[in-house]
Scaffold this motif. Structure first.
Motif, PDB file in Angstrom:
ATOM      1  N   LEU A 172      78.707  53.606 -12.288  1.00  0.00           N
ATOM      2  CA  LEU A 172      77.835  52.465 -11.989  1.00  0.00           C
ATOM      3  C   LEU A 172      77.818  52.331 -10.618  1.00  0.00           C
ATOM      4  O   LEU A 172      78.323  51.314 -10.046  1.00  0.00           O
ATOM      5  CB  LEU A 172      78.362  51.153 -12.777  1.00  0.00           C
ATOM      6  N   THR A 173      76.753  52.972  -9.796  1.00  0.00           N
ATOM      7  CA  THR A 173      76.755  52.989  -8.569  1.00  0.00           C
ATOM      8  C   THR A 173      75.603  52.060  -7.828  1.00  0.00           C
ATOM      9  O   THR A 173      75.562  51.644  -6.642  1.00  0.00           O
ATOM     10  CB  THR A 173      76.633  54.247  -7.903  1.00  0.00           C
ATOM     11  N   SER A 174      74.635  51.825  -8.724  1.00  0.00           N
ATOM     12  CA  SER A 174      73.386  51.087  -8.327  1.00  0.00           C
ATOM     13  C   SER A 174      72.894  50.039  -9.384  1.00  0.00           C
ATOM     14  O   SER A 174      73.138  50.939 -10.528  1.00  0.00           O
ATOM     15  CB  SER A 174      72.601  51.811  -7.615  1.00  0.00           C
ATOM     16  N   THR A 175      72.019  49.324  -9.198  1.00  0.00           N
ATOM     17  CA  THR A 175      71.497  48.476 -10.214  1.00  0.00           C
ATOM     18  C   THR A 175      70.397  49.518 -11.077  1.00  0.00           C
ATOM     19  O   THR A 175      70.048  49.002 -12.311  1.00  0.00           O
ATOM     20  CB  THR A 175      70.362  47.448  -9.676  1.00  0.00           C
ATOM     21  N   LYS A 176      70.029  50.535 -10.571  1.00  0.00           N
ATOM     22  CA  LYS A 176      69.251  51.631 -11.458  1.00  0.00           C
ATOM     23  C   LYS A 176      69.703  51.907 -12.545  1.00  0.00           C
ATOM     24  O   LYS A 176      68.935  52.523 -13.555  1.00  0.00           O
ATOM     25  CB  LYS A 176      68.710  52.671 -10.367  1.00  0.00           C
ATOM     26  N   ASP A 177      71.128  51.938 -12.512  1.00  0.00           N
ATOM     27  CA  ASP A 177      71.997  52.407 -13.536  1.00  0.00           C
ATOM     28  C   ASP A 177      72.019  51.801 -14.938  1.00  0.00           C
ATOM     29  O   ASP A 177      72.423  51.979 -15.970  1.00  0.00           O
ATOM     30  CB  ASP A 177      73.429  52.803 -13.230  1.00  0.00           C
ATOM     31  N   LEU A 178      71.552  50.428 -14.476  1.00  0.00           N
ATOM     32  CA  LEU A 178      71.684  49.225 -15.511  1.00  0.00           C
ATOM     33  C   LEU A 178      70.441  49.100 -16.448  1.00  0.00           C
ATOM     34  O   LEU A 178      69.418  49.555 -15.963  1.00  0.00           O
ATOM     35  CB  LEU A 178      72.021  47.819 -14.852  1.00  0.00           C
ATOM     36  N   PRO A 179      70.669  48.866 -17.569  1.00  0.00           N
ATOM     37  CA  PRO A 179      69.541  48.596 -18.674  1.00  0.00           C
ATOM     38  C   PRO A 179      68.850  47.607 -18.169  1.00  0.00           C
ATOM     39  O   PRO A 179      69.307  46.595 -17.849  1.00  0.00           O
ATOM     40  CB  PRO A 179      70.196  48.350 -20.054  1.00  0.00           C
ATOM     41  N   PRO A 180      67.317  47.584 -18.108  1.00  0.00           N
ATOM     42  CA  PRO A 180      66.466  46.548 -17.826  1.00  0.00           C
ATOM     43  C   PRO A 180      66.558  45.349 -18.831  1.00  0.00           C
ATOM     44  O   PRO A 180      67.094  45.594 -20.098  1.00  0.00           O
ATOM     45  CB  PRO A 180      64.939  47.188 -17.816  1.00  0.00           C
ATOM     46  N   ILE A 181      66.395  44.363 -18.492  1.00  0.00           N
ATOM     47  CA  ILE A 181      66.360  43.149 -19.182  1.00  0.00           C
ATOM     48  C   ILE A 181      64.676  42.767 -19.405  1.00  0.00           C
ATOM     49  O   ILE A 181      64.112  42.402 -18.371  1.00  0.00           O
ATOM     50  CB  ILE A 181      67.019  41.886 -18.607  1.00  0.00           C
ATOM     51  N   VAL A 182      64.075  42.858 -20.578  1.00  0.00           N
ATOM     52  CA  VAL A 182      62.681  42.414 -20.915  1.00  0.00           C
ATOM     53  C   VAL A 182      62.645  40.965 -21.195  1.00  0.00           C
ATOM     54  O   VAL A 182      63.276  40.826 -22.639  1.00  0.00           O
ATOM     55  CB  VAL A 182      62.079  43.634 -21.549  1.00  0.00           C
ATOM     56  N   LEU A 183      61.868  40.432 -20.615  1.00  0.00           N
ATOM     57  CA  LEU A 183      61.578  39.066 -20.739  1.00  0.00           C
ATOM     58  C   LEU A 183      60.220  38.863 -21.710  1.00  0.00           C
ATOM     59  O   LEU A 183      58.996  39.151 -21.094  1.00  0.00           O
ATOM     60  CB  LEU A 183      61.585  37.931 -19.606  1.00  0.00           C
ATOM     61  N   VAL A 184      60.093  38.272 -23.077  1.00  0.00           N
ATOM     62  CA  VAL A 184      59.076  38.507 -24.109  1.00  0.00           C
ATOM     63  C   VAL A 184      58.663  37.092 -24.182  1.00  0.00           C
ATOM     64  O   VAL A 184      59.220  36.350 -24.789  1.00  0.00           O
ATOM     65  CB  VAL A 184      59.315  39.112 -25.149  1.00  0.00           C
ATOM     66  N   HIS A 185      57.308  36.732 -23.735  1.00  0.00           N
ATOM     67  CA  HIS A 185      56.768  35.556 -23.867  1.00  0.00           C
ATOM     68  C   HIS A 185      56.521  35.065 -25.202  1.00  0.00           C
ATOM     69  O   HIS A 185      56.071  35.692 -26.073  1.00  0.00           O
ATOM     70  CB  HIS A 185      55.720  35.050 -22.653  1.00  0.00           C
ATOM     71  N   GLY A 186      56.228  33.665 -25.371  1.00  0.00           N
ATOM     72  CA  GLY A 186      55.992  33.249 -26.789  1.00  0.00           C
ATOM     73  C   GLY A 186      54.223  32.964 -26.862  1.00  0.00           C
ATOM     74  O   GLY A 186      53.683  33.505 -26.092  1.00  0.00           O
ATOM     75  N   ILE A 187      53.923  32.206 -27.805  1.00  0.00           N
ATOM     76  CA  ILE A 187      52.676  32.081 -28.169  1.00  0.00           C
ATOM     77  C   ILE A 187      52.070  31.237 -26.905  1.00  0.00           C
ATOM     78  O   ILE A 187      52.331  30.523 -26.134  1.00  0.00           O
ATOM     79  CB  ILE A 187      52.503  30.901 -29.349  1.00  0.00           C
ATOM     80  N   PHE A 188      50.576  31.712 -26.833  1.00  0.00           N
ATOM     81  CA  PHE A 188      49.971  31.097 -25.615  1.00  0.00           C
ATOM     82  C   PHE A 188      50.755  31.546 -24.294  1.00  0.00           C
ATOM     83  O   PHE A 188      50.092  30.936 -23.044  1.00  0.00           O
ATOM     84  CB  PHE A 188      49.652  29.780 -25.594  1.00  0.00           C
ATOM     85  N   GLY A 189      51.447  32.472 -24.230  1.00  0.00           N
ATOM     86  CA  GLY A 189      52.186  32.681 -23.157  1.00  0.00           C
ATOM     87  C   GLY A 189      51.584  33.828 -22.220  1.00  0.00           C
ATOM     88  O   GLY A 189      50.340  34.310 -22.693  1.00  0.00           O
ATOM     89  N   PHE A 190      52.171  34.347 -21.364  1.00  0.00           N
ATOM     90  CA  PHE A 190      51.564  35.385 -20.552  1.00  0.00           C
ATOM     91  C   PHE A 190      52.806  35.994 -19.471  1.00  0.00           C
ATOM     92  O   PHE A 190      53.524  35.655 -19.353  1.00  0.00           O
ATOM     93  CB  PHE A 190      50.567  34.523 -19.363  1.00  0.00           C
ATOM     94  N   GLY A 191      52.300  37.365 -19.097  1.00  0.00           N
ATOM     95  CA  GLY A 191      53.205  38.307 -18.382  1.00  0.00           C
ATOM     96  C   GLY A 191      52.832  38.047 -16.952  1.00  0.00           C
ATOM     97  O   GLY A 191      52.274  37.181 -16.399  1.00  0.00           O
ATOM     98  N   LYS A 192      53.506  38.929 -16.107  1.00  0.00           N
ATOM     99  CA  LYS A 192      53.305  39.258 -14.724  1.00  0.00           C
ATOM    100  C   LYS A 192      52.009  39.502 -14.370  1.00  0.00           C
ATOM    101  O   LYS A 192      51.546  40.309 -14.802  1.00  0.00           O
ATOM    102  CB  LYS A 192      54.355  39.999 -14.282  1.00  0.00           C
ATOM    103  N   GLY A 193      51.436  38.590 -13.576  1.00  0.00           N
ATOM    104  CA  GLY A 193      49.996  38.751 -13.141  1.00  0.00           C
ATOM    105  C   GLY A 193      49.057  38.029 -13.611  1.00  0.00           C
ATOM    106  O   GLY A 193      47.814  38.021 -13.007  1.00  0.00           O
ATOM    107  N   ARG A 194      49.354  37.039 -14.718  1.00  0.00           N
ATOM    108  CA  ARG A 194      48.435  36.124 -15.038  1.00  0.00           C
ATOM    109  C   ARG A 194      48.489  34.998 -14.622  1.00  0.00           C
ATOM    110  O   ARG A 194      49.291  34.504 -13.963  1.00  0.00           O
ATOM    111  CB  ARG A 194      48.409  36.138 -16.633  1.00  0.00           C
TER     112      ARG A 194
END
Length: 460
Positions: free
Chosen positions: A64-86
């Motif tokens: 485990l030499t860098s953060t690229k080796d780590l599994p990503p954490i995915v944040l999932v929004h709720g109702i009426f929500g929005f993701g990155k860029g909105r």
């Protein structure tokens, strides 16, 4: 003169759309936070105060030499929500994504069904064109294919490169449906999927068992599918149809309800198609392929009938509550600390009575079990999947209660807060914001690699 008229028309249209979005948010979770409206200074405040999460692992890994080796954490929004860029760059998760270098924030349909959102989430990660499935698309009256992701955000995703998911509100149920689809190998041309593609699921006020609020807002308790003729949801339905029918590109880039695959743009259906949708003869609200039917008690039980808790996945849930018992009566826990848009709903939900002439949604149903709430969801619904079958669970009061942290069990903690405490406006949560998100991210990093299951090899 014509130019001035055109500019005025655009300004009025933008005002109408913004008002519509804010009004709809107010019906549910966070309009005033959005009305705080896209302030870059506020965003900077979010990010400036972010606390770095330690990337320590329970068992140190030499590779485990860098953060690229780590599994990503995915944040999932709720109702009426929005993701990155909105919404002009406003963060739905109030900047929590800045706490770790390997966090993804997908933009899914804010009002689309749990099923459709789960399909969108898969292709967001793997890449390619969203395929809603031929049978489902025909049954619901929309196109089989949707948005194209030229490059997936985590194309290497598989059993050996699993993902941590964190879902708020309906986003938690979206993740459960996606995991079940992976287990069922439900994606065409992806025969090697399985439940182990999901390493952990964390729910923030997760909508596992539905909410009685849907009935206050306009869903019929008789069937959990249809809308009352006069209700807030009817106003929402009309506004969303008109918004999508006008199909103004720059407004859709600003905020999108997610119904593009229903093709209700004026370019495709014309004025008569609009009338047909408004009359309830076509579109997502006619077919029932939108989020509210999934959030009724009946709809959630129907979904839960198909969903499992898997023995190799870690589960944790934060259930929010803003009610107390006073002389045996459930009431809002004060005024301060409760968002003004949610106070009335908390009071209404604490007085909920199932219609006596309607069969109860499940055997053993009691009104009083559903009185504790956070203004959007009932606390009983947020702890873990309960109905129609209760999944393995353990209440967490102290962190030592879940040491060691075992897969296949829903660990849950009751948090004093309303439904929007940990999203959009970081300052409302104060120190709790960092405590919650730091613990989530640290827990994910402690379980960066799947160990052999310690639970009996069975699926609930």
């Amino acid at each position: 003169m014509i130019v001035r008229w055109w500019i005025t028309t655009l300004q009025l249209t933008e005002l109408f759309v913004s008002s519509l979005v804010h009004l709809v948010y107010g019906f549910y979770i966070f309009s005033s936070a959005v009305a705080g409206d896209l302030s870059q200074a506020l965003s900077d405040c979010f990010y400036k105060n972010s606390v770095e999460v330690s990337l320590k692992s329970e068992d140190s890994k030499e590779n485990l030499t860098s953060t690229k080796d780590l599994p990503p954490i995915v944040l999932v929004h709720g109702i009426f929500g929005f993701g990155k860029g909105r919404l002009g760059g406003l963060s739905y998760f109030a900047g929590a994504e800045k706490k770790d270098d390997r966090v993804l924030v997908p933009d899914l349909g804010s009002l689309t069904s749990v099923y459709d959102r789960a399909r969108e989430l898969f292709y967001y990660l793997k890449g390619g064109q969203v395929d809603y499935g031929e049978e489902h698309s025909k049954a619901c009256g929309h196109s089989q294919f949707g948005r194209i992701y030229e490059q997936g955000h985590y194309p290497e995703w598989d059993e050996h490169h699993p993902i941590h998911f964190v879902g708020h509100s309906a986003g938690a149920q979206v993740v459960r449906v996606l995991q079940q689809m992976l287990a069922d190998k439900a994606f065409k041309c992806y025969e090697n999927t399985c439940e182990n593609w999901v390493l952990s699921v964390t729910a923030l006020s997760g909508a596992f068992n539905g909410t009685t609020r849907t009935y206050f807002d306009g869903m019929n308790p008789e069937d959990g599918k249809s809308l009352r003729h006069v209700s807030l949801l009817q106003l929402c339905r009309i506004g969303v149809i008109i918004y999508d029918w006008f199909d103004i590109p720059w407004l859709k880039n600003y905020y999108n309800f997610g119904f593009d695959h229903f093709n209700i743009s004026f370019r495709k259906i014309g004025i008569w198609g609009l009338i047909d949708c408004l009359l309830g003869n076509a579109g997502p609200f006619a077919s029932g392929d939108w989020i509210l039917p999934d959030l009724t008690l009946q709809g959630s039980i129907k979904l839960n009938n198909l969903l499992h808790t898997f023995p190799s996945t870690y589960y944790f849930s934060y259930a929010t509550k803003r009610t107390n018992k006073v002389m045996g009566i459930t009431v809002p826990s004060g005024i301060l600390g409760i968002h003004p848009l949610l106070f009335i709903r908390i009071l209404q939900m604490s007085l909920w009575r199932h219609p006596p002439d309607v069969p109860p949604p499940y055997k053993g149903y009691r009104d009083e079990d559903w009185w504790d709430n956070d203004g959007a969801l009932n606390t009983i619904s947020m702890t873990h999947p309960r109905f129609p079958v209760e999944h393995p669970s353990q209440l967490v009061v102290k962190d030592s209660d879940c040491q060691p942290f075992l897969p296949g069990i829903w660990y849950y903690k009751i948090v004093e807060g309303d439904h929007i405490l940990f999203i959009v406006n970081r300052e409302r949560a104060g120190v709790q914001f960092d405590l919650i998100y730091d613990s989530i991210f640290e827990r994910c990093r402690k379980h960066a690699f799947r160990n052999n299951p310690t639970m009996p090899n069975h699926i609930i």
